[in-house]
Design an enzyme around this catalytic site. Structure first.
Site, PDB file in Angstrom:
ATOM      1  N   TRP A  14      -9.888   5.360  -4.325  1.00 38.05           N
ATOM      2  CA  TRP A  14      -8.663   5.297  -3.533  1.00 38.05           C
ATOM      3  C   TRP A  14      -7.908   4.025  -3.900  1.00 38.05           C
ATOM      4  O   TRP A  14      -8.454   2.918  -3.822  1.00 38.05           O
ATOM      5  CB  TRP A  14      -9.003   5.337  -2.043  1.00 38.05           C
ATOM      6  CG  TRP A  14      -9.639   6.639  -1.709  1.00 38.05           C
ATOM      7  CD1 TRP A  14     -10.943   7.008  -1.928  1.00 38.05           C
ATOM      8  CD2 TRP A  14      -8.992   7.795  -1.185  1.00 38.05           C
ATOM      9  NE1 TRP A  14     -11.144   8.315  -1.566  1.00 38.05           N
ATOM     10  CE2 TRP A  14      -9.970   8.820  -1.100  1.00 38.05           C
ATOM     11  CE3 TRP A  14      -7.689   8.057  -0.767  1.00 38.05           C
ATOM     12  CZ2 TRP A  14      -9.677  10.091  -0.617  1.00 38.05           C
ATOM     13  CZ3 TRP A  14      -7.396   9.324  -0.283  1.00 38.05           C
ATOM     14  CH2 TRP A  14      -8.379  10.315  -0.214  1.00 38.05           C
ATOM     15  N   HIS A  53      -4.982   1.336  -3.294  1.00 33.55           N
ATOM     16  CA  HIS A  53      -4.145   0.800  -2.212  1.00 33.55           C
ATOM     17  C   HIS A  53      -3.846  -0.659  -2.525  1.00 33.55           C
ATOM     18  O   HIS A  53      -3.996  -1.085  -3.674  1.00 33.55           O
ATOM     19  CB  HIS A  53      -4.815   0.999  -0.842  1.00 33.55           C
ATOM     20  CG  HIS A  53      -6.236   0.539  -0.740  1.00 33.55           C
ATOM     21  ND1 HIS A  53      -6.668  -0.367   0.203  1.00 33.55           N
ATOM     22  CD2 HIS A  53      -7.344   0.872  -1.460  1.00 33.55           C
ATOM     23  CE1 HIS A  53      -7.967  -0.574   0.066  1.00 33.55           C
ATOM     24  NE2 HIS A  53      -8.406   0.162  -0.936  1.00 33.55           N
ATOM     25  N   ASP A  94      -2.310   1.543   6.920  1.00 29.58           N
ATOM     26  CA  ASP A  94      -2.770   1.361   5.546  1.00 29.58           C
ATOM     27  C   ASP A  94      -2.666   2.705   4.832  1.00 29.58           C
ATOM     28  O   ASP A  94      -3.010   3.742   5.410  1.00 29.58           O
ATOM     29  CB  ASP A  94      -4.220   0.867   5.535  1.00 29.58           C
ATOM     30  CG  ASP A  94      -4.645   0.276   4.196  1.00 29.58           C
ATOM     31  OD1 ASP A  94      -3.780   0.090   3.328  1.00 29.58           O
ATOM     32  OD2 ASP A  94      -5.845   0.000   4.025  1.00 29.58           O
ATOM     33  N   CYS A 138       0.830  -1.211   0.000  1.00 35.48           N
ATOM     34  CA  CYS A 138       0.000   0.000   0.000  1.00 35.48           C
ATOM     35  C   CYS A 138       0.860   1.255   0.000  1.00 35.48           C
ATOM     36  O   CYS A 138       0.576   2.207  -0.724  1.00 35.48           O
ATOM     37  CB  CYS A 138      -0.951   0.010   1.186  1.00 35.48           C
ATOM     38  SG  CYS A 138      -0.152   0.053   2.794  1.00 35.48           S
TER      39      CYS A 138
END
Length: 417
Positions: free
Chosen positions: A358, A360, A341, A150
């Protein structure tokens, strides 16, 4: 992910582990401040020894982002890498992908789409790699950065290793006070657990994200016609003063006013070359645990420190100097939690936070090791902000990248195309 033997746990640990790709229910995700999706370890069959060793290695590797370290785009030194990994060969740099190969469709479920690291590289090359309007092939160094998980996704898109200095959040003081005064612990809940839960629920990730976006917008306006740092700071101060923003009163030496000059690409001839008008403010996010002070009572490390990492009431700035990347301490036998994270946002133009994407990942890339290959996620905001029980803080961080880097196509879609 699968449960590993003790032997594998000791021999296949890499650098960075992040949270898994589970999709929450709407009720879990609605406010971004609930009890999350459960713990990472429980969801993925990891033993407490697995997670404890991984987090110890994470903390060693993430020394790069601490104050006093050079936050450039370079990878860790050989010494730092050896300190941070008991098995240096476990994390693998993915191979190069042809520049003209189009990505395959992501696997979408609910508010999250998932793909492998190689397919993400192909998408990145087609959509996000543009420099001066030209599509670029991801370099070996960028592929190695990406392989960290991440934090690697944020790293490869932001250029410098994340230093988390310009973080924003929103904390509802009235909601917090009313909950403490008018409610009490649940059955079987300790006072410390109650206070930690109430503090967590008093954060509003949507407002924290919107605050970061508003600040980034003001910064970008100040950058437009400024060809030296002095002009940028004058523009920024004037715009904040006009808006009645409390950030106007920040000390000139604060992280807020020194952020641009401390961005490595601002000094790079291929970046800003000391010309603010060539830079733009963008956003990423970090989820982490509040109870990190080793001198604090053990209950705060187990259930959260209600006073830690609260934003300044007027500016929204969060002091991240005490963030040691330390994971939550177990409250019960067998519990184990990962330590953070990261999610990358960039400069998307979508106005509704719920529709933002988003990017990640689950963990570092270890295709032949116990962790397995890295998966990249594109999550809608409600999914991203719901978090896990491993975390009770979510910050939204502003950093700077060269203006000609593309971090958001005109229309961001979940998955591909």
């Amino acid at each position: 992910m699968y449960k590993r033997s003790g032997f594998l746990a000791l021999t296949t640990v890499g650098i960075v582990l992040c949270t898994a790709g589970l999709t929450p229910s709407v009720s879990q995700a609605a406010g971004g401040t609930g009890d999350g999706k459960g713990s990472y370890a429980d969801s993925n069959g990891l033993t407490a020894d697995d997670v404890r060793l991984i987090n110890a290695l994470n903390e060693a590797a993430l020394d790069l982002g601490r104050p006093g370290k050079t936050p450039g785009g370079d990878l860790p030194s050989a010494t730092e890498s050896l300190r941070a990994s008991a098995a240096a060969g476990d994390r693998v740099t993915p191979p190069a992908e042809p520049l003209d190969r189009m990505p395959d469709a992501y696997r979408a479920h609910g508010d999250r789409a998932t793909t492998g690291i190689s397919n993400y590289i192909r998408k990145w090359q087609q959509v996000y790699s543009h420099r001066d309007g030209r599509v670029q092939q991801m370099t070996e160094q960028q592929r190695e950065q990406l392989s960290y998980g991440c934090v690697g996704v944020t790293w490869v898109n932001s250029g410098p290793y994340p230093t988390n200095k310009l973080a924003f959040a929103s904390f509802d003081e009235e909601k917090h006070r009313n909950a403490l005064e008018n409610t009490g612990p649940r059955p079987g809940e300790t006072r410390a657990e109650f206070e930690g839960r109430i503090a967590k629920q008093s954060f509003d990730e949507t407002k924290g994200f919107n605050r970061a976006r508003d600040v980034a917008s003001v910064m970008n306006k100040a950058l437009e016609s400024a060809h030296d740092e002095s002009a940028y700071l004058s523009n920024l101060k004037a715009e904040l003063t006009k808006n009645g923003d409390a950030l106007a009163a920040e000390d000139s030496r604060s992280n807020f006013y020194s952020a641009l000059r401390n961005t490595p690409s601002f000094k790079d001839r291929n970046g800003g070359n000391h010309d603010p008008s060539k830079m733009k403010a963008v956003i990423y996010s970090k989820h982490f645990w509040s109870g990190q002070d080793p001198r604090s009572p053990s209950d705060k490390r187990k259930y959260g420190d209600p006073d830690a990492f609260r934003p300044h009431r007027n500016t929204g700035l969060v002091d991240m100097s005490k963030d040691r990347n330390t994971s939550r301490s177990p409250a019960k036998p067998g519990e184990s939690f990962v330590n953070f994270d990261y999610g990358w946002f960039g400069d998307q133009k979508e106005t509704n936070p719920d529709n933002t994407i988003w990017t990640h990942a689950n963990h570092y890339h270890s295709p032949e090791g116990g962790m397995g290959p890295m998966q990249v996620y594109e999550s809608k905001f409600r999914n991203w902000s719901s978090g896990y029980t491993d975390f009770d803080r979510g910050t939204y961080i502003v950093t700077f990248i060269p203006k000609d880097w593309n971090t958001a196509p005109a229309k961001v879609k979940q998955g591909w195309p």
